[in-house]
Design a protein around this motif. Sequence first.
Motif, short mmCIF file in Angstrom:
data_model
loop_
_atom_site.label_atom_id
_atom_site.label_comp_id
_atom_site.label_asym_id
_atom_site.label_seq_id
_atom_site.Cartn_x
_atom_site.Cartn_y
_atom_site.Cartn_z
N THR A 76 -33.45 -112.96 -50.39
CA THR A 76 -32.57 -112.81 -49.23
C THR A 76 -32.96 -113.82 -48.16
O THR A 76 -34.14 -114.14 -48.00
CB THR A 76 -32.62 -111.39 -48.66
OG1 THR A 76 -33.97 -111.05 -48.34
CG2 THR A 76 -32.06 -110.39 -49.66
N PRO B 232 -20.31 -106.22 -56.01
CA PRO B 232 -21.18 -105.54 -55.05
C PRO B 232 -21.52 -104.10 -55.40
O PRO B 232 -22.64 -103.64 -55.14
CB PRO B 232 -20.39 -105.62 -53.74
CG PRO B 232 -18.97 -105.86 -54.14
CD PRO B 232 -19.04 -106.65 -55.40
N GLY C 13 -24.06 -104.91 -52.81
CA GLY C 13 -23.23 -105.50 -51.77
C GLY C 13 -22.97 -106.98 -51.92
O GLY C 13 -22.13 -107.54 -51.22
N GLY C 14 -23.67 -107.67 -52.83
CA GLY C 14 -23.49 -109.11 -52.98
C GLY C 14 -22.14 -109.49 -53.56
O GLY C 14 -21.75 -109.00 -54.62
N HIS D 142 -22.53 -110.48 -47.99
CA HIS D 142 -22.88 -109.07 -48.14
C HIS D 142 -21.73 -108.22 -47.66
O HIS D 142 -21.22 -108.40 -46.56
CB HIS D 142 -24.15 -108.74 -47.35
CG HIS D 142 -24.63 -107.35 -47.55
ND1 HIS D 142 -24.45 -106.37 -46.61
CD2 HIS D 142 -25.24 -106.76 -48.61
CE1 HIS D 142 -24.95 -105.24 -47.06
NE2 HIS D 142 -25.43 -105.45 -48.26
N LEU E 15 -27.57 -104.79 -44.35
CA LEU E 15 -28.37 -105.97 -44.68
C LEU E 15 -28.01 -107.10 -43.74
O LEU E 15 -26.83 -107.45 -43.61
CB LEU E 15 -28.12 -106.41 -46.13
CG LEU E 15 -28.94 -107.59 -46.62
CD1 LEU E 15 -30.42 -107.24 -46.69
CD2 LEU E 15 -28.46 -108.06 -47.99
N ILE F 61 -27.61 -113.36 -49.66
CA ILE F 61 -28.32 -113.22 -50.93
C ILE F 61 -28.25 -114.57 -51.63
O ILE F 61 -27.17 -115.13 -51.80
CB ILE F 61 -27.68 -112.12 -51.80
CG1 ILE F 61 -27.73 -110.78 -51.06
CG2 ILE F 61 -28.36 -112.04 -53.15
CD1 ILE F 61 -26.86 -109.71 -51.67
#
Length: 358
Positions: free
Chosen positions: A46, A298, A325-326, A341, A347, A351
């Motif tokens: 991250t 995600p 969440g990516g 994200h 976050l 990523i």
Amino acid sequence: MKRYASMLVFTFLVALAAWSVFGQTKSTTGGSHDSSNQGANYSVRTLPLPDNNAGNVSMDYIAYDPGTNSVWVPGGNTGAVDVVDVATDKVRQIPGFATRDVETRAGKRVFGPTAVSIGEGVAYIGNRGDSTVCAFNSTSLAKGACDHLDSTPDAVVYVAPTKEVWVTTPDDKSIHVLDGKTLEQKAKLDFEGNPEGFAVDAMHGRFYTNLEDKDRTLSIDLKTRKTVTNWNPSCGKEGPHGLAVDPKAGQLFVACSTLAEVLDAGHDGAVLSMIDTGDGVDDIYYAPATHLLYVGAPKAAKLTIARADDHGRLSVVAQVPTPEGGRNGVLAKNGNLYLAHSGLTKLSALIVVSPSGK
């Protein structure tokens, strides 16, 4: 002895059949999945972003600018846009974007800048906070021209062949066409559904978008601005989302919620292949030079990397576990993929997925 030999042969054949079944699984339309490589050749980290005390950075579209080797990240709830230097991870921030509180089915959300597209020496930012599109100098980050729309912007797309900025506005089922220099509105295109996603085919003068609520994929002539094809990607009730195109191969990549597919853009729009990706897919990224498609899921917390062959058949190269969440990745010239994200969890970071050795 013969019986023993026969048993050995039988055991070998059973093992070979089992490998054939479990070593490779195929989709219903010609895609393939090699399960021998599940992301071991990629690393994930991250990259922290300033959250301005919000405790999270909500993201939608992000963009890579090869001219400055930077990733542009609109952080909607923070009222800012972060510009990340790929070489150093240094972050510069453009603050001061308008935000507004919106009640959604998931509760109250803060809307602000959520879309970006890279033009000629400028980056165009779409802001849901005040329904504006503004240009910023790619190097100095100085603010330039702005335009206020009569509907909330979703995707913002620089169209190089016409030097225009096309903005999808699904709330009123339209696309606004803006002058790339002044950002004055030149046209408004109306549709029978909600425009979602985009891809620009400069070679053939086409703009692709989906009607998400109608499960349709359209191509629009860049000069006449007329819809010239209307295809059924068969994504289902949630409809199609992101798009990417390979003009030379005549292939259009469509993101459905749990899979990615290839349409025959050079002919009748038929589905050539599809692969399972996991749930939550929104936008996708395709690299024509390597024929690799990158799909972040995600909800499934994984990135699928697939290769398209000359016939539009997708095969999975790797599936890489990511933080939940990516999504909505962009590829930098060093081979790193940057994922936005989605806000499924809190976050304040991008990523970053890197090939081994990077």
